[in-house]
Write a protein that holds these residues in place. Structure first.
Motif, PDB file in Angstrom:
ATOM      1  N   ASP A 241       0.803  -1.221   0.000  1.00 49.43           N
ATOM      2  CA  ASP A 241       0.000   0.000   0.000  1.00 49.43           C
ATOM      3  C   ASP A 241       0.841   1.279   0.000  1.00 49.43           C
ATOM      4  O   ASP A 241       0.344   2.350   0.317  1.00 49.43           O
ATOM      5  CB  ASP A 241      -0.951   0.013   1.198  1.00 49.43           C
ATOM      6  N   LEU A 242       2.109   1.179  -0.354  1.00 50.27           N
ATOM      7  CA  LEU A 242       2.964   2.364  -0.402  1.00 50.27           C
ATOM      8  C   LEU A 242       2.644   3.198  -1.634  1.00 50.27           C
ATOM      9  O   LEU A 242       2.396   2.669  -2.711  1.00 50.27           O
ATOM     10  CB  LEU A 242       4.448   1.963  -0.454  1.00 50.27           C
ATOM     11  N   ASP A 243       2.640   4.519  -1.461  1.00 48.80           N
ATOM     12  CA  ASP A 243       2.434   5.436  -2.571  1.00 48.80           C
ATOM     13  C   ASP A 243       3.718   6.197  -2.833  1.00 48.80           C
ATOM     14  O   ASP A 243       4.517   6.428  -1.918  1.00 48.80           O
ATOM     15  CB  ASP A 243       1.325   6.446  -2.243  1.00 48.80           C
ATOM     16  N   PHE A 244       3.886   6.628  -4.074  1.00 45.60           N
ATOM     17  CA  PHE A 244       5.043   7.437  -4.431  1.00 45.60           C
ATOM     18  C   PHE A 244       4.943   8.786  -3.730  1.00 45.60           C
ATOM     19  O   PHE A 244       3.874   9.377  -3.614  1.00 45.60           O
ATOM     20  CB  PHE A 244       5.107   7.657  -5.941  1.00 45.60           C
ATOM     21  N   ALA A 245       6.071   9.282  -3.246  1.00 45.66           N
ATOM     22  CA  ALA A 245       6.142  10.624  -2.655  1.00 45.66           C
ATOM     23  C   ALA A 245       7.480  11.235  -3.050  1.00 45.66           C
ATOM     24  O   ALA A 245       8.498  10.542  -3.084  1.00 45.66           O
ATOM     25  CB  ALA A 245       6.027  10.552  -1.134  1.00 45.66           C
ATOM     26  N   THR A 246       7.454  12.522  -3.353  1.00 46.79           N
ATOM     27  CA  THR A 246       8.700  13.209  -3.678  1.00 46.79           C
ATOM     28  C   THR A 246       9.516  13.387  -2.404  1.00 46.79           C
ATOM     29  O   THR A 246       9.000  13.242  -1.289  1.00 46.79           O
ATOM     30  CB  THR A 246       8.427  14.590  -4.295  1.00 46.79           C
ATOM     31  N   LYS A 247      10.763  13.726  -2.574  1.00 51.34           N
ATOM     32  CA  LYS A 247      11.639  13.934  -1.419  1.00 51.34           C
ATOM     33  C   LYS A 247      11.097  15.038  -0.498  1.00 51.34           C
ATOM     34  O   LYS A 247      11.057  14.865   0.720  1.00 51.34           O
ATOM     35  CB  LYS A 247      13.049  14.245  -1.912  1.00 51.34           C
ATOM     36  N   PRO A 248      10.666  16.193  -1.041  1.00 46.26           N
ATOM     37  CA  PRO A 248      10.080  17.212  -0.156  1.00 46.26           C
ATOM     38  C   PRO A 248       8.804  16.734   0.542  1.00 46.26           C
ATOM     39  O   PRO A 248       8.569  17.089   1.701  1.00 46.26           O
ATOM     40  CB  PRO A 248       9.788  18.382  -1.100  1.00 46.26           C
ATOM     41  N   GLN A 249       7.993  15.924  -0.129  1.00 48.15           N
ATOM     42  CA  GLN A 249       6.797  15.385   0.524  1.00 48.15           C
ATOM     43  C   GLN A 249       7.177  14.482   1.698  1.00 48.15           C
ATOM     44  O   GLN A 249       6.533  14.530   2.751  1.00 48.15           O
ATOM     45  CB  GLN A 249       5.935  14.624  -0.482  1.00 48.15           C
ATOM     46  N   LEU A 250       8.205  13.676   1.508  1.00 47.67           N
ATOM     47  CA  LEU A 250       8.679  12.829   2.610  1.00 47.67           C
ATOM     48  C   LEU A 250       9.192  13.690   3.765  1.00 47.67           C
ATOM     49  O   LEU A 250       8.936  13.397   4.934  1.00 47.67           O
ATOM     50  CB  LEU A 250       9.784  11.888   2.118  1.00 47.67           C
ATOM     51  N   ALA A 251       9.904  14.769   3.453  1.00 47.82           N
ATOM     52  CA  ALA A 251      10.415  15.666   4.493  1.00 47.82           C
ATOM     53  C   ALA A 251       9.266  16.326   5.253  1.00 47.82           C
ATOM     54  O   ALA A 251       9.346  16.495   6.473  1.00 47.82           O
ATOM     55  CB  ALA A 251      11.329  16.721   3.875  1.00 47.82           C
TER      56      ALA A 251
ATOM     57  N   SER B 119      11.839  23.584  -2.187  1.00 47.76           N
ATOM     58  CA  SER B 119      10.407  23.437  -1.921  1.00 47.76           C
ATOM     59  C   SER B 119       9.895  24.573  -1.044  1.00 47.76           C
ATOM     60  O   SER B 119      10.128  24.607   0.164  1.00 47.76           O
ATOM     61  CB  SER B 119      10.122  22.099  -1.241  1.00 47.76           C
ATOM     62  N   GLU B 120       9.175  25.491  -1.668  1.00 44.86           N
ATOM     63  CA  GLU B 120       8.595  26.605  -0.910  1.00 44.86           C
ATOM     64  C   GLU B 120       7.610  26.087   0.123  1.00 44.86           C
ATOM     65  O   GLU B 120       7.547  26.587   1.248  1.00 44.86           O
ATOM     66  CB  GLU B 120       7.908  27.588  -1.861  1.00 44.86           C
TER      67      GLU B 120
ATOM     68  N   VAL C 274      15.078  32.738  -4.658  1.00 47.28           N
ATOM     69  CA  VAL C 274      14.439  32.534  -3.364  1.00 47.28           C
ATOM     70  C   VAL C 274      13.371  33.611  -3.182  1.00 47.28           C
ATOM     71  O   VAL C 274      13.686  34.793  -3.174  1.00 47.28           O
ATOM     72  CB  VAL C 274      15.464  32.620  -2.210  1.00 47.28           C
ATOM     73  N   PRO C 275      12.095  33.223  -3.056  1.00 41.85           N
ATOM     74  CA  PRO C 275      11.047  34.220  -2.847  1.00 41.85           C
ATOM     75  C   PRO C 275      11.181  34.836  -1.450  1.00 41.85           C
ATOM     76  O   PRO C 275      11.294  34.123  -0.457  1.00 41.85           O
ATOM     77  CB  PRO C 275       9.745  33.434  -2.958  1.00 41.85           C
ATOM     78  N   LEU C 276      11.201  36.134  -1.393  1.00 44.55           N
ATOM     79  CA  LEU C 276      11.313  36.853  -0.126  1.00 44.55           C
ATOM     80  C   LEU C 276       9.941  37.361   0.305  1.00 44.55           C
ATOM     81  O   LEU C 276       9.051  37.524  -0.535  1.00 44.55           O
ATOM     82  CB  LEU C 276      12.283  38.021  -0.283  1.00 44.55           C
ATOM     83  N   PRO C 277       9.748  37.623   1.607  1.00 44.36           N
ATOM     84  CA  PRO C 277       8.447  38.144   2.057  1.00 44.36           C
ATOM     85  C   PRO C 277       8.037  39.426   1.319  1.00 44.36           C
ATOM     86  O   PRO C 277       6.855  39.680   1.130  1.00 44.36           O
ATOM     87  CB  PRO C 277       8.671  38.409   3.548  1.00 44.36           C
TER      88      PRO C 277
END
Length: 82
Positions: A12-22, A48-49, A72-75
């Motif tokens: 039942d494992l689903d694919f996840a990107t590295k940022p999703q895992l983080a 990953s923003e 890098v997006p700044l505020p």
């Protein structure tokens, strides 16, 4: 799927990107109430923003490696090279 079965991986494992895992790891850290004050991201996670925002929302400081030409997006809305 046959390779996963042969390796004994759950079906039942689903694919996840590295940022999703983080992000899942961040959720587990904060849910467990561990005394974490900061996190570090490698070049993949640093782009990953969504992950950076999740860390900030959790009250965590972070260090993120980014490619030299990554904006890098700044505020303020500006984007400066990373």
């Amino acid at each position: 799927m046959p390779r996963r079965r042969a390796a004994g991986s759950p079906g039942d494992l689903d694919f996840a990107t590295k940022p999703q895992l983080a992000m899942r790891q961040l959720d587990r850290l904060t849910t467990a109430g561990l005394p974490v004050k900061w996190v570090a991201f490698d070049e993949v996670d640093g782009r990953s923003e969504e992950l950076r925002k999740k860390a900030a929302k959790a009250g965590l400081s972070y260090v993120a490696i980014t490619p030299w030409d990554y904006q890098v997006p700044l505020p303020s809305g500006r984007g400066d090279p990373g």
